[in-house]
Every structure is written in structure tokens, then in C-alpha cells.
Design a protein around this motif. Structure first.
Motif, PDB file in Angstrom:
ATOM      1  N   MET A 183       0.830  -1.209   0.000  1.00  0.00           N
ATOM      2  CA  MET A 183       0.000   0.000   0.000  1.00  0.00           C
ATOM      3  C   MET A 183       0.867   1.263   0.000  1.00  0.00           C
ATOM      4  SD  MET A 183      -3.093   1.144  -0.080  1.00  0.00           S
ATOM      5  CE  MET A 183      -4.398   0.229   0.681  1.00  0.00           C
ATOM      6  N   LYS A 184       1.938   1.236   0.828  1.00  0.00           N
ATOM      7  CA  LYS A 184       2.836   2.389   0.915  1.00  0.00           C
ATOM      8  C   LYS A 184       3.541   2.632  -0.429  1.00  0.00           C
ATOM      9  CE  LYS A 184       6.515   4.354   3.696  1.00  0.00           C
ATOM     10  NZ  LYS A 184       7.501   4.147   4.752  1.00  0.00           N
ATOM     11  N   THR A 185       3.938   1.524  -1.082  1.00  0.00           N
ATOM     12  CA  THR A 185       4.607   1.636  -2.378  1.00  0.00           C
ATOM     13  C   THR A 185       3.676   2.275  -3.404  1.00  0.00           C
ATOM     14  OG1 THR A 185       5.808  -0.382  -1.858  1.00  0.00           O
ATOM     15  CG2 THR A 185       5.868   0.332  -4.138  1.00  0.00           C
ATOM     16  N   ARG A 186       2.417   1.899  -3.364  1.00  0.00           N
ATOM     17  CA  ARG A 186       1.447   2.437  -4.305  1.00  0.00           C
ATOM     18  C   ARG A 186       1.243   3.939  -4.084  1.00  0.00           C
ATOM     19  NH1 ARG A 186      -4.874   0.684  -5.022  1.00  0.00           N
ATOM     20  NH2 ARG A 186      -5.276   1.984  -6.823  1.00  0.00           N
ATOM     21  N   ARG A 187       1.145   4.336  -2.791  1.00  0.00           N
ATOM     22  CA  ARG A 187       0.980   5.762  -2.464  1.00  0.00           C
ATOM     23  C   ARG A 187       2.190   6.565  -2.923  1.00  0.00           C
ATOM     24  NH1 ARG A 187      -1.377   4.327   2.622  1.00  0.00           N
ATOM     25  NH2 ARG A 187       0.628   4.691   3.619  1.00  0.00           N
ATOM     26  N   THR A 188       3.367   5.992  -2.739  1.00  0.00           N
ATOM     27  CA  THR A 188       4.605   6.664  -3.167  1.00  0.00           C
ATOM     28  C   THR A 188       4.621   6.834  -4.678  1.00  0.00           C
ATOM     29  OG1 THR A 188       5.773   5.649  -1.301  1.00  0.00           O
ATOM     30  CG2 THR A 188       7.127   6.562  -3.067  1.00  0.00           C
ATOM     31  N   LEU A 189       4.191   5.793  -5.394  1.00  0.00           N
ATOM     32  CA  LEU A 189       4.148   5.844  -6.857  1.00  0.00           C
ATOM     33  C   LEU A 189       3.162   6.906  -7.330  1.00  0.00           C
ATOM     34  CD1 LEU A 189       5.057   4.625  -9.557  1.00  0.00           C
ATOM     35  CD2 LEU A 189       3.195   2.968  -9.345  1.00  0.00           C
ATOM     36  N   ILE A 190       1.975   6.935  -6.720  1.00  0.00           N
ATOM     37  CA  ILE A 190       0.963   7.930  -7.094  1.00  0.00           C
ATOM     38  C   ILE A 190       1.482   9.344  -6.820  1.00  0.00           C
ATOM     39  CG2 ILE A 190      -1.322   8.855  -6.485  1.00  0.00           C
ATOM     40  CD1 ILE A 190      -2.185   5.878  -6.048  1.00  0.00           C
ATOM     41  N   LYS A 191       2.159   9.512  -5.688  1.00  0.00           N
ATOM     42  CA  LYS A 191       2.720  10.819  -5.333  1.00  0.00           C
ATOM     43  C   LYS A 191       3.791  11.235  -6.348  1.00  0.00           C
ATOM     44  CE  LYS A 191       4.691  13.312  -1.429  1.00  0.00           C
ATOM     45  NZ  LYS A 191       5.220  13.205  -0.055  1.00  0.00           N
ATOM     46  N   ALA A 192       4.642  10.279  -6.734  1.00  0.00           N
ATOM     47  CA  ALA A 192       5.709  10.564  -7.705  1.00  0.00           C
ATOM     48  C   ALA A 192       5.115  10.950  -9.059  1.00  0.00           C
ATOM     49  CB  ALA A 192       6.614   9.347  -7.856  1.00  0.00           C
ATOM     50  N   ILE A 193       4.070  10.235  -9.483  1.00  0.00           N
ATOM     51  CA  ILE A 193       3.402  10.552 -10.756  1.00  0.00           C
ATOM     52  C   ILE A 193       2.779  11.945 -10.685  1.00  0.00           C
ATOM     53  CG2 ILE A 193       1.438   9.945 -12.244  1.00  0.00           C
ATOM     54  CD1 ILE A 193       2.085   6.976 -11.582  1.00  0.00           C
ATOM     55  N   GLY A 194       2.175  12.255  -9.531  1.00  0.00           N
ATOM     56  CA  GLY A 194       1.567  13.576  -9.340  1.00  0.00           C
ATOM     57  C   GLY A 194       2.603  14.690  -9.417  1.00  0.00           C
ATOM     58  N   ILE A 195       3.736  14.500  -8.772  1.00  0.00           N
ATOM     59  CA  ILE A 195       4.805  15.511  -8.781  1.00  0.00           C
ATOM     60  C   ILE A 195       5.358  15.674 -10.193  1.00  0.00           C
ATOM     61  CG2 ILE A 195       7.168  16.005  -7.988  1.00  0.00           C
ATOM     62  CD1 ILE A 195       6.321  14.674  -5.294  1.00  0.00           C
ATOM     63  N   PHE A 196       5.583  14.551 -10.879  1.00  0.00           N
ATOM     64  CA  PHE A 196       6.096  14.593 -12.255  1.00  0.00           C
ATOM     65  C   PHE A 196       5.126  15.323 -13.171  1.00  0.00           C
ATOM     66  CE2 PHE A 196       6.398  12.732 -16.536  1.00  0.00           C
ATOM     67  CZ  PHE A 196       7.706  13.086 -16.838  1.00  0.00           C
ATOM     68  N   SER A 197       3.833  15.032 -13.022  1.00  0.00           N
ATOM     69  CA  SER A 197       2.803  15.672 -13.850  1.00  0.00           C
ATOM     70  C   SER A 197       2.769  17.174 -13.605  1.00  0.00           C
ATOM     71  CB  SER A 197       1.423  15.072 -13.556  1.00  0.00           C
ATOM     72  OG  SER A 197       1.414  13.701 -13.859  1.00  0.00           O
ATOM     73  N   LEU A 198       2.923  17.577 -12.338  1.00  0.00           N
ATOM     74  CA  LEU A 198       2.925  19.002 -11.999  1.00  0.00           C
ATOM     75  C   LEU A 198       4.133  19.705 -12.613  1.00  0.00           C
ATOM     76  CD1 LEU A 198       1.663  21.351 -10.436  1.00  0.00           C
ATOM     77  CD2 LEU A 198       3.030  20.652  -8.455  1.00  0.00           C
ATOM     78  N   ILE A 199       5.302  19.071 -12.523  1.00  0.00           N
ATOM     79  CA  ILE A 199       6.524  19.642 -13.116  1.00  0.00           C
ATOM     80  C   ILE A 199       6.348  19.789 -14.624  1.00  0.00           C
ATOM     81  CG2 ILE A 199       8.964  19.173 -13.612  1.00  0.00           C
ATOM     82  CD1 ILE A 199       9.087  17.882 -10.785  1.00  0.00           C
ATOM     83  N   LEU A 200       5.792  18.755 -15.252  1.00  0.00           N
ATOM     84  CA  LEU A 200       5.565  18.778 -16.700  1.00  0.00           C
ATOM     85  C   LEU A 200       4.603  19.912 -17.076  1.00  0.00           C
ATOM     86  CD1 LEU A 200       6.752  16.929 -18.873  1.00  0.00           C
ATOM     87  CD2 LEU A 200       4.618  15.633 -18.847  1.00  0.00           C
ATOM     88  N   LEU A 201       3.542  20.060 -16.301  1.00  0.00           N
ATOM     89  CA  LEU A 201       2.557  21.108 -16.549  1.00  0.00           C
ATOM     90  C   LEU A 201       3.193  22.491 -16.422  1.00  0.00           C
ATOM     91  CD1 LEU A 201      -0.505  21.632 -17.072  1.00  0.00           C
ATOM     92  CD2 LEU A 201      -0.759  21.799 -14.601  1.00  0.00           C
ATOM     93  N   LEU A 202       4.001  22.689 -15.386  1.00  0.00           N
ATOM     94  CA  LEU A 202       4.679  23.972 -15.185  1.00  0.00           C
ATOM     95  C   LEU A 202       5.679  24.252 -16.309  1.00  0.00           C
ATOM     96  CD1 LEU A 202       5.278  23.835 -11.325  1.00  0.00           C
ATOM     97  CD2 LEU A 202       3.662  25.312 -12.550  1.00  0.00           C
ATOM     98  N   TYR A 203       6.359  23.201 -16.764  1.00  0.00           N
ATOM     99  CA  TYR A 203       7.330  23.350 -17.850  1.00  0.00           C
ATOM    100  C   TYR A 203       6.630  23.799 -19.129  1.00  0.00           C
ATOM    101  CZ  TYR A 203      10.411  22.003 -21.689  1.00  0.00           C
ATOM    102  OH  TYR A 203      11.157  22.003 -22.840  1.00  0.00           O
ATOM    103  N   PHE A 204       5.534  23.128 -19.494  1.00  0.00           N
ATOM    104  CA  PHE A 204       4.805  23.501 -20.708  1.00  0.00           C
ATOM    105  C   PHE A 204       4.170  24.884 -20.576  1.00  0.00           C
ATOM    106  CE2 PHE A 204       4.608  18.789 -21.692  1.00  0.00           C
ATOM    107  CZ  PHE A 204       5.513  18.876 -22.737  1.00  0.00           C
ATOM    108  N   ALA A 205       3.741  25.237 -19.363  1.00  0.00           N
ATOM    109  CA  ALA A 205       3.193  26.582 -19.135  1.00  0.00           C
ATOM    110  C   ALA A 205       4.271  27.641 -19.361  1.00  0.00           C
ATOM    111  CB  ALA A 205       2.629  26.693 -17.718  1.00  0.00           C
ATOM    112  N   SER A 206       5.503  27.360 -18.909  1.00  0.00           N
ATOM    113  CA  SER A 206       6.597  28.319 -19.105  1.00  0.00           C
ATOM    114  C   SER A 206       6.934  28.452 -20.591  1.00  0.00           C
ATOM    115  CB  SER A 206       7.841  27.918 -18.303  1.00  0.00           C
ATOM    116  OG  SER A 206       8.460  26.774 -18.863  1.00  0.00           O
ATOM    117  N   LEU A 207       6.876  27.342 -21.333  1.00  0.00           N
ATOM    118  CA  LEU A 207       7.093  27.405 -22.781  1.00  0.00           C
ATOM    119  C   LEU A 207       6.013  28.248 -23.445  1.00  0.00           C
ATOM    120  CD1 LEU A 207       8.139  23.798 -23.923  1.00  0.00           C
ATOM    121  CD2 LEU A 207       9.592  25.753 -23.372  1.00  0.00           C
TER     122      LEU A 207
END
Length: 195
Positions: free
Chosen positions: A1-25
Motif C-alpha cells: 500500500m505504501k509503495t502504491r501511495r509513493t508511486l501515485i505521489k511521484a506521478i503527481g509531482i512529475f505531472s505538476l513539473i511537466l505542466l509547469l514546464y509547458f506553461a513556461s514554454l
């Protein structure tokens, strides 16, 4: 369960970084579209885009129309029509630009042809070779979404060019901007590994 939460959190952080990057472009792209081109440029380089048989795509037609309006208002400026012949094109993009300008009343003697390039880097590189040495000030004519990257490439080639933005067809906006985000990312990566 902890591994799954960590994975979801990592995907969320990556998605946010990607969104901010494309917004800056997107912000960088928009900064280069809301500018007024200076008058009396010595030359303008009109970058090619797809031609369907012998008919310019709507994106290219907007570039031609924008260039023609500028050339009519600035009668000393010359034009460099840039773009080779790709698949499905019966004439080069440069030839389509030239024909379009002539149809809009621009004298053929004011138009130079660069008809060997296959991408934006070559458009600018090959057009630079055609530019007479005595000409100083130049403009890049392309659709607004493309101007930031085109000007950056020109600077890499030693050309400090202003931009003359043409509209982007409304129907093509999502696809054009999406592809441009990826093209800018590729440009950044190539530049990073070359330096």
C-alpha cells in the motif's frame, strides 16, 4: 500500500513539473507573438510550411499574406522565400511563397528563392547565405506559435532578427502548439548536448 501511495505521489509531482514546464514554454511563445515589427527592414525571411500539391496550407497562406502586407508598406524591403519540396508537394514551399507574393502584387525582382531547406534550422542557415552583405536589419515571418524557436535558431546562426508574426489557423492551434512544445524541448536538448 505504501509503495502504491509513493508511486501515485511521484506521478503527481512529475505531472505538476511537466505542466509547469509547458506553461513556461507557452509564456515564452506568447512573449514573441505580441510584438510590433519595426518598419523598413532590409529583408524578410518567410519560413516555409506545408504545400498541398501546389496550394499553400492555411498556415503558409497566413505567412504569405503577412509578408505581402509588410512588403507593400515597406517598398525597399526584399523577401527571401524559404522552404524545399517535401512529400506530397508538387512545388517547393519557396516557390509557393513566391507565387503567393506575386499574386498579391509584389514584384518578382524583390523575391529571392531558397528552395533546398527541409526544416527551420536549414531555412535560416540557407537563407543567411542568400542575404546580400550590405543588408543589416531583418525579420522572420512565420506563424506566431513558431516565432520564439525560429528567432532562437536565427540567433544561433548569428542573425539577430525581429519577428513578424502571422496568425495561426484556429483549427490548427491545439496541434501546432502541442508539436511546438516538443520541438522546443528537442531544440533545448540538442543545444545542451552541443555546448
Amino acid at each position: 500500500m505504501k509503495t502504491r501511495r509513493t508511486l501515485i505521489k511521484a506521478i503527481g509531482i512529475f505531472s505538476l513539473i511537466l505542466l509547469l514546464y509547458f506553461a513556461s514554454l507557452h509564456i515564452k511563445i506568447r512573449e514573441h507573438t505580441n510584438v510590433k515589427a519595426p518598419n523598413h527592414a532590409d529583408y524578410i525571411i518567410i519560413l516555409g510550411a506545408r504545400v498541398k500539391g501546389e496550394v499553400p496550407s492555411l498556415a503558409l497562406q497566413y505567412r504569405i499574406d503577412t509578408a505581402a502586407d509588410y512588403l507593400k508598406a515597406n517598398k525597399e524591403s526584399i523577401a527571401i522565400a524559404s522552404g524545399g519540396q517535401g512529400a506530397g508537394e508538387e512545388i517547393s514551399e519557396a516557390e509557393a511563397i513566391k507565387r503567393g507574393l506575386i499574386a498579391r502584387g509584389i514584384n518578382r525582382n524583390r523575391i529571392l528563392l531558397e528552395d533546398h531547406s527541409t526544416d527551420t534550422v536549414e531555412n535560416i542557415k540557407f537563407s543567411k547565405k542568400l542575404t546580400p552583405n550590405n543588408l543589416q536589419t531583418g525579420l522572420l515571418v512565420t506563424n506566431d506559435f513558431h516565432l520564439y524557436r525560429a528567432k532562437s535558431i536565427a540567433k544561433d546562426q548569428g542573425l539577430d532578427l525581429e519577428g513578424l508574426p502571422a496568425k495561426t489557423p484556429a483549427v490548427a492551434i491545439p496541434k501546432s502548439y502541442g508539436r511546438e512544445y516538443l520541438a522546443i524541448t528537442k531544440y533545448y536538448l540538442v543545444k545542451f548536448f552541443q555546448d
